[in-house]
Design an enzyme around this catalytic site. Sequence first.
Site, PDB file in Angstrom:
ATOM      1  N   ASN A 131      -2.357  19.177  -1.676  1.00 27.05           N
ATOM      2  CA  ASN A 131      -3.380  18.483  -0.896  1.00 27.05           C
ATOM      3  C   ASN A 131      -3.097  18.528   0.611  1.00 27.05           C
ATOM      4  O   ASN A 131      -3.969  18.877   1.407  1.00 27.05           O
ATOM      5  CB  ASN A 131      -3.474  17.032  -1.394  1.00 27.05           C
ATOM      6  CG  ASN A 131      -4.398  16.196  -0.534  1.00 27.05           C
ATOM      7  OD1 ASN A 131      -3.955  15.494   0.366  1.00 27.05           O
ATOM      8  ND2 ASN A 131      -5.691  16.293  -0.775  1.00 27.05           N
TER       9      ASN A 131
ATOM     10  N   LYS B  24       0.850  -1.195   0.000  1.00 24.46           N
ATOM     11  CA  LYS B  24       0.000   0.000   0.000  1.00 24.46           C
ATOM     12  C   LYS B  24       0.879   1.237   0.000  1.00 24.46           C
ATOM     13  O   LYS B  24       1.824   1.340   0.781  1.00 24.46           O
ATOM     14  CB  LYS B  24      -0.880   0.008   1.271  1.00 24.46           C
ATOM     15  CG  LYS B  24      -1.812   1.204   1.343  1.00 24.46           C
ATOM     16  CD  LYS B  24      -3.090   0.944   0.591  1.00 24.46           C
ATOM     17  CE  LYS B  24      -3.907   2.190   0.321  1.00 24.46           C
ATOM     18  NZ  LYS B  24      -3.477   2.934  -0.895  1.00 24.46           N
TER      19      LYS B  24
ATOM     20  N   GLN C  70       7.118   4.173   4.005  1.00 24.25           N
ATOM     21  CA  GLN C  70       5.699   3.784   3.994  1.00 24.25           C
ATOM     22  C   GLN C  70       5.487   2.507   4.807  1.00 24.25           C
ATOM     23  O   GLN C  70       4.460   2.352   5.476  1.00 24.25           O
ATOM     24  CB  GLN C  70       5.250   3.566   2.543  1.00 24.25           C
ATOM     25  CG  GLN C  70       3.746   3.504   2.359  1.00 24.25           C
ATOM     26  CD  GLN C  70       3.099   4.882   2.275  1.00 24.25           C
ATOM     27  OE1 GLN C  70       3.621   5.748   1.595  1.00 24.25           O
ATOM     28  NE2 GLN C  70       1.998   5.077   2.953  1.00 24.25           N
TER      29      GLN C  70
ATOM     30  N   GLY D 208      -2.864   8.377  -4.180  1.00 21.84           N
ATOM     31  CA  GLY D 208      -2.225   9.614  -4.662  1.00 21.84           C
ATOM     32  C   GLY D 208      -0.975   9.987  -3.894  1.00 21.84           C
ATOM     33  O   GLY D 208      -0.660   9.408  -2.853  1.00 21.84           O
ATOM     34  N   ASP D 209      -0.259  10.936  -4.420  1.00 21.77           N
ATOM     35  CA  ASP D 209       0.898  11.565  -3.761  1.00 21.77           C
ATOM     36  C   ASP D 209       1.149  12.859  -4.555  1.00 21.77           C
ATOM     37  O   ASP D 209       0.226  13.367  -5.216  1.00 21.77           O
ATOM     38  CB  ASP D 209       2.121  10.628  -3.775  1.00 21.77           C
ATOM     39  CG  ASP D 209       3.234  11.093  -2.828  1.00 21.77           C
ATOM     40  OD1 ASP D 209       3.099  10.913  -1.614  1.00 21.77           O
ATOM     41  OD2 ASP D 209       4.236  11.672  -3.308  1.00 21.77           O
TER      42      ASP D 209
ATOM     43  N   LYS E  25       5.477   2.091  -2.941  1.00 21.75           N
ATOM     44  CA  LYS E  25       5.373   3.424  -3.543  1.00 21.75           C
ATOM     45  C   LYS E  25       5.570   3.279  -5.031  1.00 21.75           C
ATOM     46  O   LYS E  25       6.257   2.364  -5.487  1.00 21.75           O
ATOM     47  CB  LYS E  25       6.449   4.360  -2.986  1.00 21.75           C
ATOM     48  CG  LYS E  25       6.132   5.823  -3.165  1.00 21.75           C
ATOM     49  CD  LYS E  25       5.164   6.289  -2.098  1.00 21.75           C
ATOM     50  CE  LYS E  25       4.683   7.682  -2.300  1.00 21.75           C
ATOM     51  NZ  LYS E  25       3.975   8.169  -1.093  1.00 21.75           N
TER      52      LYS E  25
ATOM     53  N   LYS F  63       5.382   3.567   8.416  1.00 16.98           N
ATOM     54  CA  LYS F  63       4.208   4.429   8.608  1.00 16.98           C
ATOM     55  C   LYS F  63       2.942   3.580   8.662  1.00 16.98           C
ATOM     56  O   LYS F  63       2.110   3.724   9.557  1.00 16.98           O
ATOM     57  CB  LYS F  63       4.123   5.407   7.436  1.00 16.98           C
ATOM     58  CG  LYS F  63       2.929   6.335   7.459  1.00 16.98           C
ATOM     59  CD  LYS F  63       2.675   6.992   6.108  1.00 16.98           C
ATOM     60  CE  LYS F  63       3.905   7.657   5.525  1.00 16.98           C
ATOM     61  NZ  LYS F  63       3.573   8.467   4.318  1.00 16.98           N
TER      62      LYS F  63
HETATM   63  P1  NDP Z   1       0.604  17.940  -4.134  1.00 15.80           P
HETATM   64  O1  NDP Z   1       1.086  17.589  -5.475  1.00 15.80           O
HETATM   65  O2  NDP Z   1      -0.846  18.137  -3.893  1.00 15.80           O
HETATM   66  O3  NDP Z   1       1.336  19.263  -3.620  1.00 15.80           O
HETATM   67  C1  NDP Z   1       2.721  19.306  -3.534  1.00 15.80           C
HETATM   68  C2  NDP Z   1       3.129  20.693  -3.070  1.00 15.80           C
HETATM   69  O4  NDP Z   1       4.515  20.683  -2.779  1.00 15.80           O
HETATM   70  C3  NDP Z   1       2.925  21.757  -4.127  1.00 15.80           C
HETATM   71  O5  NDP Z   1       2.688  22.986  -3.510  1.00 15.80           O
HETATM   72  C4  NDP Z   1       4.277  21.748  -4.855  1.00 15.80           C
HETATM   73  O6  NDP Z   1       4.589  22.958  -5.533  1.00 15.80           O
HETATM   74  C5  NDP Z   1       5.220  21.527  -3.711  1.00 15.80           C
HETATM   75  N1  NDP Z   1       6.409  20.814  -4.218  1.00 15.80           N
HETATM   76  C6  NDP Z   1       6.429  19.575  -4.754  1.00 15.80           C
HETATM   77  N2  NDP Z   1       7.667  19.251  -5.147  1.00 15.80           N
HETATM   78  C7  NDP Z   1       8.423  20.308  -4.834  1.00 15.80           C
HETATM   79  C8  NDP Z   1       9.788  20.572  -4.992  1.00 15.80           C
HETATM   80  N3  NDP Z   1      10.637  19.686  -5.549  1.00 15.80           N
HETATM   81  N4  NDP Z   1      10.244  21.764  -4.550  1.00 15.80           N
HETATM   82  C9  NDP Z   1       9.393  22.662  -3.977  1.00 15.80           C
HETATM   83  N5  NDP Z   1       8.087  22.468  -3.823  1.00 15.80           N
HETATM   84  C10 NDP Z   1       7.604  21.297  -4.228  1.00 15.80           C
HETATM   85  O7  NDP Z   1       1.179  16.808  -3.165  1.00 15.80           O
HETATM   86  P2  NDP Z   1       0.714  16.406  -1.700  1.00 15.80           P
HETATM   87  O8  NDP Z   1       0.235  17.591  -0.960  1.00 15.80           O
HETATM   88  O9  NDP Z   1      -0.157  15.221  -1.819  1.00 15.80           O
HETATM   89  O10 NDP Z   1       2.094  15.888  -1.074  1.00 15.80           O
HETATM   90  C11 NDP Z   1       2.959  16.734  -0.331  1.00 15.80           C
HETATM   91  C12 NDP Z   1       3.869  15.874   0.534  1.00 15.80           C
HETATM   92  O11 NDP Z   1       3.078  15.087   1.429  1.00 15.80           O
HETATM   93  C13 NDP Z   1       4.754  14.871  -0.202  1.00 15.80           C
HETATM   94  O12 NDP Z   1       5.960  14.714   0.492  1.00 15.80           O
HETATM   95  C14 NDP Z   1       3.953  13.586  -0.117  1.00 15.80           C
HETATM   96  O13 NDP Z   1       4.774  12.446  -0.252  1.00 15.80           O
HETATM   97  C15 NDP Z   1       3.397  13.707   1.289  1.00 15.80           C
HETATM   98  N6  NDP Z   1       2.225  12.910   1.612  1.00 15.80           N
HETATM   99  C16 NDP Z   1       1.087  12.995   0.861  1.00 15.80           C
HETATM  100  C17 NDP Z   1      -0.015  12.243   1.208  1.00 15.80           C
HETATM  101  C18 NDP Z   1      -1.307  12.340   0.489  1.00 15.80           C
HETATM  102  O14 NDP Z   1      -2.262  11.709   0.920  1.00 15.80           O
HETATM  103  N7  NDP Z   1      -1.425  13.115  -0.590  1.00 15.80           N
HETATM  104  C19 NDP Z   1       0.020  11.312   2.350  1.00 15.80           C
HETATM  105  C20 NDP Z   1       1.242  11.372   3.110  1.00 15.80           C
HETATM  106  C21 NDP Z   1       2.295  12.129   2.720  1.00 15.80           C
HETATM  107  P3  NDP Z   1       4.529  23.000  -7.129  1.00 15.80           P
HETATM  108  O15 NDP Z   1       3.083  22.958  -7.473  1.00 15.80           O
HETATM  109  O16 NDP Z   1       5.196  24.282  -7.492  1.00 15.80           O
HETATM  110  O17 NDP Z   1       5.291  21.794  -7.610  1.00 15.80           O
HETATM  111  O1  2IT Z   2       2.859   8.975   1.532  1.00 19.26           O
HETATM  112  C1  2IT Z   2       1.718   8.539   1.720  1.00 19.26           C
HETATM  113  O2  2IT Z   2       1.400   7.996   2.800  1.00 19.26           O
HETATM  114  C2  2IT Z   2       0.718   8.671   0.665  1.00 19.26           C
HETATM  115  N1  2IT Z   2       1.020   9.272  -0.365  1.00 19.26           N
HETATM  116  C3  2IT Z   2      -0.652   8.075   0.815  1.00 19.26           C
HETATM  117  C4  2IT Z   2      -0.609   6.597   0.586  1.00 19.26           C
HETATM  118  C5  2IT Z   2      -1.953   5.914   0.528  1.00 19.26           C
HETATM  119  O3  2IT Z   2      -1.917   4.739   0.138  1.00 19.26           O
HETATM  120  O4  2IT Z   2      -2.984   6.488   0.828  1.00 19.26           O
END
Ligand code: NDP
Ligand code: 2IT
Length: 443
Positions: free
Chosen positions: A239, A89, A110, A164-165, A125, A113
């Site tokens: 997100n 997952k 992961q 998603g991520d 992943k 976590k």
């Molecule tokens: P999104 O794609 O929705 O948003 C990512 C954000 O981070 C954007 O504002 C983006 O800016 C910025 N960003 C991404 N890459 C870079 C970079 N190389 N340098 C600077 N800014 C960057 O992703 P999420 O919000 O889903 O994910 C954010 C973090 O949270 C990640 O580390 C992800 O692995 C983690 N995460 C996400 C989960 C989820 O459910 N979505 C669960 C657990 C962890 P820009 O648009 O300019 O690229």
């Molecule tokens: O980093 C993370 O935990 C995620 N991007 C979410 C993983 C998931 O399976 O919901």
Amino acid sequence: MSYSTKLLDSVKKKSIGESEFHQALTELLPTLEPVLNEHPEYIKAKILDRLVEPERQIIFRVPWVDDSGDVQVNRGFRVQYNSALGPYKGGIRFHPSVSLSIMKFLAFEQTFKNALTGLPLGGAKGGADFDPKGKSDREVMAFCQSFVNELYRHIGADRDVPAGDIGVGTREVGYMYGQYKRLTGVHEGAFTGKGVPYGGSLGRTEATGFGAVYMLENMLAANNEDFRGKRVVISGSGNVAIYAAIKAAELGATIVTLSDSCGYISDPAGIDIDSVKEIKEVRRGRIKEYLEFRKDAEYFEGGLVWSVPCDIALPCATQNELLEDGAKALVENGCKYVAEGANMPTSIEAAHILQAGGVFFAPGKATNAGGVAVSALEMSQNSMRLSWSFEDVDAKLRDIMKNIFDSCYETSGQYGKKGDLIAGANVAGFKKVALAMIMQGTV
Ligand code: NDP
Ligand code: 2IT
């Protein structure tokens, strides 16, 4: 030389250049030494030697046709890291920086976590070096379909369940799920983060950001504090950042910054999240556009948020975004809490600076576990062919985050310094995975 140092050296020799993967191992392995001393059976069963090697790594070609009729080729990945606790997952990331090293570090993190959630989930992943920025809806769909033309044979509701991520939200999961269903003929919970009309869980969109704030609520409560009146610095505007901002503001905090990869906005009166949602979720625009909505706000091109004074910081963008200088600035400006909404946003050195400076620090594998936890709730709802209300899901998420905090906090006290949640999370997650591996025998 300690067992973990020796192991780390040998992994580095075998995986040259995989700096993010090495970083994740370097952060985790030494914190396990006290457990290894207590449990010689882990060493005998070579649990760590097995854990530094993913069970399976799939790398594939993703050809697709862009709007000009030209063929484009990207590289796709799925790292199925560990299945001791349940089906693989973990999310799918679309970003030009995606590499095997980044996939391996994320899948490794992961695994622990997912163990912390207490739910039956293995760790994985996936992703591709595809850049969704500036692509049309049709191009994104074409890419997602081609990606799944290979991925579908490796996944399934009881085998491996992507989500998603970065760069992958409800739209992309929908295109991938649609293609999975066309190829297999099966409507099953093979992805999470789906749209609510076809099996997605209410509350999954909010879960990671809300969960990060629930983690902080527990940290604050341990010091008899709460969010009211606190100034919160958040990086990112995707997100995780958006829903962390919404929940922290609802609990009485003022959100002073958000950012994207171009720069950050600061709004001393508190960021208006509805404007940010319009920019990011509707227009898919840049954070700079916030200035169109609020004339008193400021935009700092290329800047990082850590120099803005705050009580609480939530790095919610990407790996290695909070380095030594940022950590020093946070400590100097009196920040008291840092919780990682993103995966590995803080370098090892920066995390040490924060902890040494008296900051109560929570690592990503605990703080952002709410997303995958609600994914597991989506899997349960799909299996039962039921859907729960938003309030039910949110209440379960809140309980899960409290359990994660309690288990990390208590474990930190048993194996080192009470309140060192880095060690607490590593040990608590590791013990669950290790026990399940031993019970299932060695092959
Ligand atoms: P999104 O794609 O929705 O948003 C990512 C954000 O981070 C954007 O504002 C983006 O800016 C910025 N960003 C991404 N890459 C870079 C970079 N190389 N340098 C600077 N800014 C960057 O992703 P999420 O919000 O889903 O994910 C954010 C973090 O949270 C990640 O580390 C992800 O692995 C983690 N995460 C996400 C989960 C989820 O459910 N979505 C669960 C657990 C962890 P820009 O648009 O300019 O690229
Ligand atoms: O980093 C993370 O935990 C995620 N991007 C979410 C993983 C998931 O399976 O919901």
